[in-house]
Write a protein that holds these residues in place. Structure first.
Motif, short mmCIF file in Angstrom:
data_model
loop_
_atom_site.label_atom_id
_atom_site.label_comp_id
_atom_site.label_asym_id
_atom_site.label_seq_id
_atom_site.Cartn_x
_atom_site.Cartn_y
_atom_site.Cartn_z
N LEU A 1 -1.25 22.75 -32.36
CA LEU A 1 -0.04 23.26 -33.01
C LEU A 1 0.44 24.53 -32.31
CD1 LEU A 1 2.05 23.16 -35.26
CD2 LEU A 1 0.45 24.36 -36.75
N LEU A 2 -0.49 25.35 -31.90
CA LEU A 2 -0.12 26.58 -31.21
C LEU A 2 0.64 26.27 -29.92
CD1 LEU A 2 -3.41 28.64 -31.69
CD2 LEU A 2 -1.17 29.23 -32.60
N LEU A 3 0.13 25.29 -29.21
CA LEU A 3 0.78 24.91 -27.95
C LEU A 3 2.18 24.36 -28.22
CD1 LEU A 3 0.15 24.81 -24.94
CD2 LEU A 3 -0.59 22.46 -25.22
N LEU A 4 2.26 23.56 -29.26
CA LEU A 4 3.56 22.99 -29.63
C LEU A 4 4.54 24.09 -30.02
CD1 LEU A 4 5.06 20.32 -30.10
CD2 LEU A 4 4.24 20.35 -32.44
N LEU A 5 4.04 25.06 -30.78
CA LEU A 5 4.92 26.16 -31.20
C LEU A 5 5.39 26.98 -30.00
CD1 LEU A 5 3.19 27.45 -34.48
CD2 LEU A 5 5.37 26.28 -34.27
N ALA A 6 4.50 27.17 -29.03
CA ALA A 6 4.89 27.91 -27.82
C ALA A 6 6.01 27.16 -27.11
CB ALA A 6 3.70 28.09 -26.90
N ALA A 7 5.85 25.86 -26.99
CA ALA A 7 6.86 25.05 -26.30
C ALA A 7 8.18 25.03 -27.07
CB ALA A 7 6.35 23.63 -26.12
N LEU A 8 8.08 24.89 -28.39
CA LEU A 8 9.30 24.84 -29.20
C LEU A 8 10.02 26.19 -29.20
CD1 LEU A 8 8.03 22.71 -32.22
CD2 LEU A 8 9.64 22.02 -30.45
N LYS A 9 9.24 27.25 -29.20
CA LYS A 9 9.86 28.59 -29.16
C LYS A 9 10.55 28.80 -27.83
CE LYS A 9 10.46 32.67 -31.12
NZ LYS A 9 11.16 32.83 -32.40
N LEU A 10 9.93 28.29 -26.80
CA LEU A 10 10.56 28.38 -25.47
C LEU A 10 11.92 27.70 -25.50
CD1 LEU A 10 8.89 27.92 -22.06
CD2 LEU A 10 10.89 26.57 -22.56
N ALA A 11 11.95 26.50 -26.10
CA ALA A 11 13.21 25.76 -26.17
C ALA A 11 14.22 26.51 -27.04
CB ALA A 11 12.96 24.37 -26.74
N ALA A 12 13.77 26.94 -28.21
CA ALA A 12 14.68 27.60 -29.15
C ALA A 12 15.24 28.90 -28.56
CB ALA A 12 13.95 27.88 -30.46
N THR A 13 14.38 29.67 -27.92
CA THR A 13 14.82 30.94 -27.34
C THR A 13 15.80 30.68 -26.19
OG1 THR A 13 12.68 31.87 -27.91
CG2 THR A 13 14.01 33.12 -26.37
N SER A 14 15.51 29.67 -25.42
CA SER A 14 16.42 29.34 -24.32
C SER A 14 17.79 28.97 -24.87
CB SER A 14 15.86 28.18 -23.50
OG SER A 14 14.57 28.48 -23.07
N PHE A 15 17.81 28.13 -25.93
CA PHE A 15 19.09 27.74 -26.53
C PHE A 15 19.86 28.99 -26.95
CE2 PHE A 15 16.84 23.71 -28.27
CZ PHE A 15 17.06 23.05 -27.07
N SER A 16 19.18 29.84 -27.72
CA SER A 16 19.85 31.02 -28.26
C SER A 16 20.34 31.94 -27.15
CB SER A 16 18.91 31.81 -29.18
OG SER A 16 18.74 31.15 -30.39
N PHE A 17 19.48 32.20 -26.20
CA PHE A 17 19.81 33.21 -25.20
C PHE A 17 20.90 32.73 -24.25
CE2 PHE A 17 19.12 35.86 -21.43
CZ PHE A 17 19.17 37.11 -22.03
N VAL A 18 20.76 31.51 -23.76
CA VAL A 18 21.76 31.06 -22.79
C VAL A 18 23.11 30.78 -23.43
CG1 VAL A 18 20.00 30.10 -21.24
CG2 VAL A 18 21.12 28.61 -22.90
N SER A 19 23.11 30.58 -24.75
CA SER A 19 24.39 30.32 -25.41
C SER A 19 25.20 31.60 -25.58
CB SER A 19 24.15 29.69 -26.78
OG SER A 19 23.56 30.64 -27.64
N GLY A 20 24.59 32.74 -25.29
CA GLY A 20 25.32 34.01 -25.37
C GLY A 20 25.18 34.69 -26.71
N THR A 21 24.31 34.16 -27.55
CA THR A 21 24.08 34.82 -28.84
C THR A 21 23.42 36.17 -28.58
OG1 THR A 21 23.66 32.63 -29.72
CG2 THR A 21 23.09 34.49 -31.14
N PRO A 22 23.97 37.23 -29.12
CA PRO A 22 23.34 38.53 -28.86
C PRO A 22 21.97 38.62 -29.52
CG PRO A 22 25.55 38.78 -29.76
CD PRO A 22 25.18 37.36 -29.93
N GLY A 23 21.05 39.16 -28.82
CA GLY A 23 19.69 39.30 -29.36
C GLY A 23 18.72 39.51 -28.23
N GLY A 24 17.52 39.94 -28.60
CA GLY A 24 16.57 40.36 -27.58
C GLY A 24 15.52 39.32 -27.25
N LEU A 25 14.84 39.58 -26.17
CA LEU A 25 13.82 38.64 -25.70
C LEU A 25 12.41 39.17 -25.95
CD1 LEU A 25 15.31 37.40 -22.31
CD2 LEU A 25 14.97 36.08 -24.40
#
Lengths: 589, 421
Positions: free
Chosen positions: A321-345
């Protein structure tokens, strides 16, 4: 005038105190430097208060949109980030175009391009859009925006206080440290990050101000929010060398994970930016929808996720589950960040690190119990530092941050080892750091702090050459001198005498016999006396400054100024610079 | 600092400085550069002629704004914290309710949520630890509790939870270590009461794991520190009874009776202890009183019947006349002989089996007792009693326990040879 003076004399201590206070706050009592420190405290206090308000705004938005439950209702999980994305996009496109992204680069731009100027509406925009986006579940963190909010407040105060241009340029990092310090509740890491990534050097003047503002800010933050660390640190500790192989594996895994994230973000971002303008309104909403879909099953990936990092550190999830969460967070953060949503990394990086670290620890615990002597907790902790080093590429901050957050120095060996490995892997596979590449994508040519850190300054020893003639004594006769330098190819000869070092053209020795007589002293031939000297370890810039119209500068030993180790001419210096440039280009290719 | 001298200057002088700064030959008050005649802005640092006033105003305004923001932030923060506390309490109550209903798994999420909003609340943390243990999340529970313990190393509650966890995992030495740490730690509330409960738990654990001596030591310690409370003395007595330490058990029950003379549990305990010690008259007396005090207690029937049988059957009881002793001896013999015959009919016994040997021993006694006339004391009373008790003991071993009277005779047989119940 005299009446006023008389009035002043008879007014007594109260009047004098008023006058003193007036001059104190007007700045006429304080020098510019002292006033700058006073302002740093003010900035720290404002920064701390603003970050507390910012955190309250994020948490309140979360309660409002996603309820207080750790597993919010499905409708809200889908709608909140989507609708918030629409609103955020509208605000960014219409009112606050400068608030896209994390805020670190904007602060750097303020320092290096805009003379410390950050428009105050950027602060307001960052506050509103980030509070809404992060509170609604976008996978971004509040630290980098806090940094920019602090820098923006500092810039506004600096301008209002009419600081000189130099000071104004330095004021933004002071505010950045205040913002980050309050957001992280970790002043040392904040100071280090600002020095490492925003300013890029350890100038004593600005360091003092940065430290003062960070301390003032974190004091305010702790006053309101308490001094509890971000995480409850697990009880098990690093026990020695036997644990080290496992952490080395974590460093390797973290390094490649970081590279994957960097490649993904840095390649997707420009592509999305190139899409038609109207899509800029929809991108954050689309990212929000995707995150919501992930959040339906794994709400852990929504928002900053500090609570879940804490849970990962306490063995709450299995390694799969930890590995899955790391992968999903990677995807979610990429979506948010590249879409131009303001926020930190920062927060997503720490989240991915905690999950990945926990997964590596859990995997080893399950399959290689020999390697694994401690519980999963320390792996999650070290994993955070590993990804911080790998993604944000601030190696010193990544180490001290973990130590500061844990208060446990026993963890420093695995953190240093794993972080160094991850950093090197990331550096090797992704030449340009995240912040540098983002600034290039935004059309700004900001100095690369990473490259600055790695620059090795040229020194006198890199340019000096052996002197091809014996050093003459000022007391020698012309005849003796001519005998001594016979066959030498130097056009300028060096002389050592009571005046220190001197020089004269070699050709003058030939004609001196006829003009002055064979018994004339060499000292009388010197055209230049009291030559400035260099030591081999001194920077080459010093040589450039000293050389003026001297044909040669003697490079002497520190322990004995009479011993010549080499000489430097202007040509030697230029050749050294040229060689260095060529070597640097070769290394890059 | 130039302010050292200037600090003592009058306000008028400061005003003069300001005026001079505006004048044609003035210096910039900030950077010290010469200002050109009539210049409104310093070429070096950009400050303007009205700089002093402006900065002064800005500083004052900033300080006012700072105070205002401080108050506003304080107000918002307090409101938010109140809301968080309220939410934490709601989630906690929900979790505790689930835990109380035995749904440990369902209690986890509410308790975790409560801790999100009230971080480091020891009560919530402990409850989550309990839920993790109850939900058999042993790995997580252990890490979690150890983390909490590192923060509060003297917490008895945490040590107790860790002890229970170790007990569930079968780690006896670790369980005992944490149990003992909980005894000597600090309790959040009701310290003495909780410490006694933990010690009782430890005693039970030690007894279950065959560590009788340690269990007895803890029981002694437990009993030595009791306040004047009948219930607690009864509990101590029960613990001693379980450890077959009847003297101390009876002592505790008697202390309880001194505090509450009609306490049925104390009377029953004292009766059982006396019974075990072989003080049958006392046992019967206590058990009778216990039965009167609590007639609905069905558990008293058997020991009471046994005590009565012992009192009425014991041929060696002090104060009996010769005739009564003889009557009891013969009655015991008859009971034993009958039981021996019955048992021998139901089990196969070889020539050298204890039952067969007893049957051989019975014959001369039986013959002598059947004689109408014979010398007195032949067979001697001791021989009759000896045979009766031996027979009861052997038959009980071969055919199980019989009637109350048979069990009473078996007890007498055991006590005769120095054993306990």
């Amino acid at each position: 005038m005299s009446a006023e003076t008389g009035k002043g004399r008879t007014a007594g201590p109260a009047s004098r105190a008023r006058g003193w206070l007036g001059r104190l706050i007007s700045g006429s009592l304080l020098s510019e430097g002292q006033f700058f420190f006073f302002l740093s405290i003010l900035i720290g206090l404002f920064g701390g208060l603003s970050v507390v308000c910012f955190q309250l705004a994020i948490d309140s938005t979360r309660f409002w949109l996603l309820t207080s439950s750790l597993r919010p209702p499905a409708v809200r999980v889908l709608l909140a980030p989507t609708l918030a994305g629409l609103v955020v996009a509208f605000l960014v496109q219409r009112f606050f175009p400068r608030v896209r992204g994390s805020g670190v680069n904007q602060t750097k731009a303020a320092v290096f391009i805009f003379d410390g100027h950050i428009p105050f509406n950027t602060v307001i925009g960052k506050f509103l859009t980030c509070a809404l986006g992060i509170g609604a579940g976008h996978s971004l963190g509040p630290e980098d925006p806090s940094l920019q909010i602090g820098a923006g407040i500092a810039s506004a105060l600096g301008r209002r206080m009419q600081l000189s241009r130099d000071k104004l340029r330095l004021i933004a990092p002071v505010g950045a440290a205040a913002g980050l310090s309050a957001a992280f509740n970790a002043p040392i890491s904040a100071v280090l990050f600002v020095i490492e990534e925003v300013i890029g050097n350890w100038s004593a003047g600005v360091l003092g101000a940065v430290v003062i503002s960070a301390v003032a800010s974190v004091t305010v933050e702790r006053w309101f929010r308490g001094d509890a660390p971000l995480f409850r640190i697990p009880a098990s500790h690093f026990r020695g060398l036997s644990d080290l192989p496992a952490f080395i594996l974590l460093g390797i895994a973290g390094g490649y994970f970081s590279v994957f994230f960097l490649k993904l973000v840095l390649s997707a971002r420009p592509r999305l930016k190139r899409l038609p303008q109207w899509t800029q309104y929809a991108q954050p909403a689309a990212a929000g929808l995707l995150i919501g879909m992930i959040g339906l099953r794994f709400p852990q990936v929504m928002g900053a996720g500090y609570g879940y990092m804490d849970q990962a550190m306490h063995d709450q999830y299995g390694w799969q589950l930890l590995l899955l969460l790391a992968a999903l967070k990677l995807a979610a953060t990429s979506f948010s960040f590249v879409s131009g949503t303001p926020g930190g990394l920062f927060a997503p990086t720490l989240f991915m690190g905690a999950m990945l670290g926990g997964a590596v620890g859990g995997f080893q615990q399950h399959y290689f119990p020999v390697l694994h002597a401690v519980s999963v907790g320390p792996y999650a902790l070290v994993g955070m530092g590993v990804l911080f080093a790998g993604i944000l590429r601030a190696p010193m901050t990544s180490i001290f941050m973990i130590v500061e957050l844990t208060g446990d120095y026993s963890v420093i060996v695995p953190v240093m080892t794993a972080n160094a490995i991850a950093y090197l892997i990331s550096r090797r596979n992704q030449n340009v750091s995240l912040f540098d590449e983002l600034s290039r994508q935004d059309g700004m040519n900001l100095p690369s702090m990473e490259e600055r850190r790695e620059e090795t300054p040229l020194r006198a020893e890199n340019a000096m050459r052996q002197f091809g003639a014996p050093v003459l004594s000022a007391g020698n006769t012309v005849r003796e001198g001519r005998e001594a330098v016979r066959g030498a190819r130097e056009s300028t000869l060096l002389v050592r005498g009571e005046f220190g070092w001197g020089s004269f053209p070699a050709a003058a020795l030939e004609s001196a016999g006829a003009k002055l007589g064979e018994d004339a002293t060499i000292g009388s031939l010197c055209t230049q006396i009291g030559l400035p000297t260099l030591h081999p370890d001194e920077p080459l810039e010093t040589a450039l400054r000293l050389i003026e119209d001297h044909p040669l500068l003697p490079v002497v030993r520190r322990s004995n100024r009479d011993i010549l180790q080499g000489v430097l001419g202007l040509q030697d210096i230029l050749q050294a610079y040229r060689r260095s440039e060529e070597e640097s280009e070769q290394w890059m290719t | 600092m130039r302010g050292t001298d200037r600090g003592e200057a009058t306000a008028t002088e400061a005003q003069n400085d300001e005026t001079a700064a505006r004048g044609p030959a003035a210096e910039c008050p900030r950077c010290g550069s010469k200002l050109p005649a009539g210049a409104k802005e310093c070429a070096e640092c950009g400050s303007r002629g009205w700089f002093t006033t402006s900065r002064q105003t800005t500083v004052v305004l900033s300080l006012i704004l700072l105070c205002a923001q401080f108050l506003l932030t304080g107000f918002l923060n307090r409101k938010f914290e109140g809301r968080e506390r309220e939410m934490a309490r709601q989630w906690y109550d929900r979790g505790v309710a689930e835990l109380a209903a035995g749904r440990a798994e369902a209690a986890l999420n509410p308790l975790r949520t409560a801790l999100v909003y009230s971080r480091n609340n020891p009560q919530y943390e402990l409850r989550l630890g309990e839920a993790l243990v109850a939900g058999e999340h042993y790995g997580e529970a252990k890490t979690y509790l150890l983390t909490l313990l590192e923060r509060q190393p003297g917490s008895s509650e945490l040590n107790l939870e860790l002890a229970r966890l170790a007990a569930r995992e079968g780690d006896v030495s670790e369980a005992i270590h944490y149990y003992e740490a909980s005894l000597y730690g600090v309790w959040e509330s009701n310290g003495e009461q909780q410490r006694r409960a933990a010690r009782r738990e430890l005693i039970a654990y030690l007894s279950d794991h065959g560590q009788k001596a340690e269990a007895l030591a803890h029981t002694m310690s437990y009993a030595a520190n009791l306040p004047p409370d009948a219930g607690l003395h009864i509990q101590a007595g029960e613990l001693f009874l379980a450890e077959q330490n009847y003297d101390h058990a009876e002592e505790q029950f008697r202390e309880a009776l001194a505090l509450a003379p009609h306490n049925a549990a104390a009377l029953a305990g004292a009766g059982r202890a006396a019974l075990a010690k072989g003080e049958y008259a006392d046992a019967e007396r206590f058990l009778n009183r216990a039965n009167r005090a609590n007639p609905s207690d069905g558990s008293l029937a058997e020991p009471l019947a046994l005590a009565r049988a012992l009192v009425s059957l014991d041929p060696s009881a002090p104060g009996l006349t010769d005739t009564e002793s003889q009557r009891r001896a013969i009655h015991a013999y008859q009971l034993a002989a009958l039981r021996l015959d019955t048992c021998m009919g139901s089990v196969e016994s070889g020539a050298n089996s204890p039952l067969r040997v007893l049957a051989e021993r019975e014959k001369p006694i039986d013959m002598k007792l059947r004689r109408k006339r014979g010398p007195p004391n032949d067979p001697p009373r001791s021989t009759i009693v000896e045979f009766a008790l031996d027979a009861e003991q052997a038959v009980t071993a071969a055919c199980g326990s019989g009637s109350v009277e048979d069990r009473a005779l078996t007890i007498l047989a055991v006590h005769r040879s120095g054993g306990g119940q």
